[in-house]
Enzyme design. Structure first.
Site, mmCIF file in Angstrom:
data_model
loop_
_atom_site.group_PDB
_atom_site.id
_atom_site.type_symbol
_atom_site.label_atom_id
_atom_site.label_comp_id
_atom_site.label_asym_id
_atom_site.label_seq_id
_atom_site.Cartn_x
_atom_site.Cartn_y
_atom_site.Cartn_z
ATOM 1 N N ARG A 165 0.821 -1.203 0.000
ATOM 2 C CA ARG A 165 0.000 0.000 0.000
ATOM 3 C C ARG A 165 0.856 1.255 0.000
ATOM 4 O O ARG A 165 1.992 1.252 0.472
ATOM 5 C CB ARG A 165 -0.963 -0.004 1.181
ATOM 6 C CG ARG A 165 -0.350 -0.224 2.531
ATOM 7 C CD ARG A 165 -1.434 -0.297 3.598
ATOM 8 N NE ARG A 165 -1.073 -1.156 4.698
ATOM 9 C CZ ARG A 165 -1.939 -1.897 5.375
ATOM 10 N NH1 ARG A 165 -3.210 -1.872 5.040
ATOM 11 N NH2 ARG A 165 -1.543 -2.662 6.372
ATOM 12 N N GLU A 183 -3.316 5.955 3.846
ATOM 13 C CA GLU A 183 -2.867 4.962 2.869
ATOM 14 C C GLU A 183 -3.868 4.793 1.732
ATOM 15 O O GLU A 183 -5.070 4.950 1.930
ATOM 16 C CB GLU A 183 -2.678 3.602 3.563
ATOM 17 C CG GLU A 183 -1.668 3.618 4.682
ATOM 18 C CD GLU A 183 -1.689 2.354 5.522
ATOM 19 O OE1 GLU A 183 -0.620 1.979 6.039
ATOM 20 O OE2 GLU A 183 -2.769 1.745 5.656
ATOM 21 N N ASP A 241 0.529 -3.155 12.245
ATOM 22 C CA ASP A 241 0.149 -2.931 10.854
ATOM 23 C C ASP A 241 0.806 -1.708 10.224
ATOM 24 O O ASP A 241 0.315 -1.181 9.234
ATOM 25 C CB ASP A 241 -1.381 -2.817 10.746
ATOM 26 C CG ASP A 241 -1.943 -1.685 11.610
ATOM 27 O OD1 ASP A 241 -1.143 -0.977 12.246
ATOM 28 O OD2 ASP A 241 -3.170 -1.517 11.638
#
Length: 360
Positions: free
Chosen positions: A57, A68, A239
């Protein structure tokens, strides 16, 4: 409501699914039935992994969070999601994550669906987690520890029950109000919920451990001594670069499964490890090209960071489910001049009403 689509010859009208639409659609279907159906779409797209364009991404990081874009295409449709992650937002009454997504027709480039993706991200993340556990957890797994009881936690619990039959939940959050929220939200769902005083207490005896905290830093949410043989770890919270939840020693004695290694090595738990640290891609297990769980004593980890194909699956699923329902509206999003090259002619063909100005 009658649906407009490309076959009708009406290309400028796009189906829009808002927050209220998603809520009512999910309620009409039932959330666990919805999660099962969504997981099937995600699984189908993992099986045809090689059909997709794939890229990590595109992330814009700041001191307070990240914004993102997550694009992919299967050659027929193109999809992307805009998503942010700002862990301190709840301190000022805002959500940590918000998102929207678009699904377009590759043959024309025209969008055919625009949707909210904040709720859908919660649903697809949980569905992907439970799908991975279907292949990686012990078949007899029925209890799950959840560490971190934020916005994702209820979705995780419901997805694991819907796909794996998990009913016992051992939960912990440093914020007691989060635990109260979690228990209240699931009070009528027939779970056996134990609120633990510590993370160590929460994971004791659990078959599956889900870590889903929001703090944007390298943290040890789960240490090596907390993980016994046979456990499946669903690592969701790590993440982005500089944000992890698992002590590195856990990774070294487990088998680690990821969505897309090029992205996970930047953002996931394995960012702690050497660049050649061995991992197995989830799609390979689903497609039967690699082994998942091999024994009851094996420790498995799904190092989940979320990948664009999962959002693509969610948009496909949503598009199919709204047809013939009232759960969308129509947006006049793109132009459709009588002659394609005469864009300016729209001003002559469709004069706008005069602007009314109030007296000073």
């Amino acid at each position: 409501m009658t649906s407009s689509n490309f076959s009708d010859g009406v290309l400028n009208v796009v189906q829009y699914v808002g927050v209220g639409n998603v809520i009512e659609l999910v309620k009409s279907i039932g959330i666990e039935t919805f999660l099962v159906g969504l997981a099937e779409y995600i699984e189908d797209d993992f099986r045809r992994w090689n059909a997709f364009e794939k890229t990590p991404r595109l992330a814009s990081h700041s001191k307070t969070g990240v914004i993102e874009l997550m694009p992919t295409s299967d050659g027929e449709h193109y999809g992307f999601k805009y998503v942010n992650g700002h862990p301190k937002n709840p301190n000022v009454g805002l959500q940590t994550v918000t998102a929207f997504g678009v699904l377009s027709d590759v043959s024309t480039g025209y969008p055919c669906l625009v949707s909210e993706m904040t709720i859908m991200t919660g649903l697809r993340t949980a569905a992907t987690s439970a799908l991975a556990a279907k292949y990686l957890a012990r078949p007899d797994a029925r209890s799950m520890a959840i560490i971190g009881l934020g916005a994702q936690s209820e979705f995780q619990a419901l997805a694991f029950r819907a796909l794996l039959g998990v009913k016992r939940l051992q939960v912990f959050d440093i914020d007691s109000e989060a635990a109260t929220k979690f228990c209240n939200n699931l009070s009528d769902m027939d779970f056996d919920i134990v609120v633990a005083a510590t993370a160590e207490e929460a994971v004791s005896g659990a078959d599956i451990i889900t870590t889903v905290t929001a703090d944007k830093r390298n943290a040890t949410i789960l240490s090596d001594n907390m993980v016994g043989a046979g456990v499946h770890i669903n690592a969701v919270g790590g993440d982005c670069p500089g944000k992890t939840e698992l002590q590195g020693d856990i990774l070294r004695r487990a088998d680690v499964f990821v969505e897309y290694p090029e992205q996970t090595r930047i953002e996931g738990e394995i960012q702690q490890m050497a660049p050649d640290f061995p991992v197995t891609e989830l799609w390979q297990v689903i497609a039967g090209e690699a082994e998942g769980r091999r024994s009851s004593a094996q420790i498995t980890i799904f190092d989940s960071v979320g990948f664009a194909t999962e959002d693509f699956s969610a948009l496909r699923f949503l598009r199919d489910k709204i047809q013939g329902t009232p759960f969308y509206t129509e947006l006049d999003l793109t132009t459709q001049p009588e002659h394609p090259r005469d864009l300016y002619g729209l001003f002559r063909q469709q004069p706008t009403a005069p602007v009314e100005r109030s007296a000073a």
